[in-house]
Scaffold this motif. Structure first.
Motif, mmCIF file in Angstrom:
data_model
loop_
_atom_site.group_PDB
_atom_site.id
_atom_site.type_symbol
_atom_site.label_atom_id
_atom_site.label_comp_id
_atom_site.label_asym_id
_atom_site.label_seq_id
_atom_site.Cartn_x
_atom_site.Cartn_y
_atom_site.Cartn_z
ATOM 1 N N TYR A 174 7.861 3.183 -4.476
ATOM 2 C CA TYR A 174 6.702 3.429 -5.340
ATOM 3 C C TYR A 174 7.151 3.755 -6.766
ATOM 4 C CZ TYR A 174 6.775 8.557 -5.792
ATOM 5 O OH TYR A 174 7.095 9.841 -6.134
ATOM 6 N N LEU B 222 8.155 0.625 -8.552
ATOM 7 C CA LEU B 222 6.934 -0.058 -8.980
ATOM 8 C C LEU B 222 6.354 0.602 -10.226
ATOM 9 C CD1 LEU B 222 4.862 -2.245 -8.477
ATOM 10 C CD2 LEU B 222 3.806 -0.788 -6.749
ATOM 11 N N VAL C 61 -4.495 -3.483 -4.737
ATOM 12 C CA VAL C 61 -3.473 -2.838 -3.919
ATOM 13 C C VAL C 61 -3.039 -3.743 -2.770
ATOM 14 C CG1 VAL C 61 -3.039 -0.909 -2.350
ATOM 15 C CG2 VAL C 61 -4.155 -0.496 -4.546
ATOM 16 N N LEU D 152 -1.022 -6.883 -4.084
ATOM 17 C CA LEU D 152 0.317 -6.561 -4.572
ATOM 18 C C LEU D 152 1.226 -6.146 -3.418
ATOM 19 C CD1 LEU D 152 2.186 -6.420 -6.981
ATOM 20 C CD2 LEU D 152 1.380 -4.090 -7.415
ATOM 21 N N ALA D 153 0.699 -5.378 -2.492
ATOM 22 C CA ALA D 153 1.491 -4.957 -1.331
ATOM 23 C C ALA D 153 1.962 -6.178 -0.539
ATOM 24 C CB ALA D 153 0.685 -4.016 -0.452
ATOM 25 N N THR E 104 2.132 2.496 -0.362
ATOM 26 C CA THR E 104 3.171 2.562 -1.386
ATOM 27 C C THR E 104 2.599 2.142 -2.739
ATOM 28 O OG1 THR E 104 4.884 2.106 0.256
ATOM 29 C CG2 THR E 104 5.443 1.679 -2.060
ATOM 30 N N VAL E 105 1.870 1.036 -2.756
ATOM 31 C CA VAL E 105 1.259 0.555 -3.995
ATOM 32 C C VAL E 105 0.203 1.546 -4.470
ATOM 33 C CG1 VAL E 105 -0.075 -1.307 -5.079
ATOM 34 C CG2 VAL E 105 1.738 -1.858 -3.423
ATOM 35 N N ASN E 106 -0.596 2.051 -3.542
ATOM 36 C CA ASN E 106 -1.630 3.024 -3.907
ATOM 37 C C ASN E 106 -1.004 4.280 -4.526
ATOM 38 O OD1 ASN E 106 -4.469 3.751 -3.915
ATOM 39 N ND2 ASN E 106 -3.876 5.322 -2.442
ATOM 40 N N ALA F 216 1.834 4.450 -6.133
ATOM 41 C CA ALA F 216 2.308 4.073 -7.470
ATOM 42 C C ALA F 216 1.140 4.050 -8.457
ATOM 43 C CB ALA F 216 2.991 2.708 -7.433
ATOM 44 N N TYR F 217 0.031 3.445 -8.072
ATOM 45 C CA TYR F 217 -1.140 3.379 -8.950
ATOM 46 C C TYR F 217 -1.664 4.783 -9.267
ATOM 47 C CZ TYR F 217 -1.746 -1.748 -8.646
ATOM 48 O OH TYR F 217 -1.609 -3.106 -8.757
#
Length: 131
Positions: free
Chosen positions: A14, A17, A39, A42-43, A52-54, A56-57
């Motif tokens: 994360y 990213l 999300v 991209l994931a 993980t993407v969430n 990071a965001y």
């Protein structure tokens, strides 16, 4: 924007990213108002978990780099990114201190350390970077 992740790195996915998106903003590759991929998309593209993407965001949102809208999704902040303040300086100091300590232990000189920092700034400027 091409995002490359190193699954063997000690740096959490994360955070890799987060760093990639901030680099995109710093170099001008990502502009205010640009939409980031959803999300889920991209994931799937990166082969990572949606959480993980969430994460990071959410981290980028806390830092003020993106806004998250229910209908629009994640968007690069269209307002001017906050200037460095005391909170940022403290976080920067805390991040650089261990690297400086390790550099000393590995016999880098102050000049070598500062040269590396300058090279990073120059690389960003060559890519057209200015937030």
């Amino acid at each position: 924007m091409l995002i490359e992740l190193d699954f063997q790195s000690d740096i959490p996915i994360y955070m890799q990213l987060v760093h990639a998106i901030i680099e995109g903003i710093a170099t001008g590759e990502l502009k205010p108002g640009d939409k980031l991929p959803p999300v889920r998309t991209l994931a799937a593209d990166l082969g990572v978990n949606m959480l993980t993407v969430n994460k990071a965001y959410q981290h980028l949102k806390q830092l003020g780099f993106i806004q998250i809208h229910r209908k629009k999704g994640a968007v690069i902040n269209s307002e001017e990114i906050r200037k460095a303040d005391d909170k940022f300086y403290k976080r920067l100091f805390a991040s650089l201190r261990p690297l400086a300590m390790e550099s000393v232990c590995r016999h880098l000189t102050k000049s070598q350390f500062l040269t590396l920092c300058s090279e990073i700034f120059e690389e960003i400027e060559l890519k057209g970077g200015k937030c």
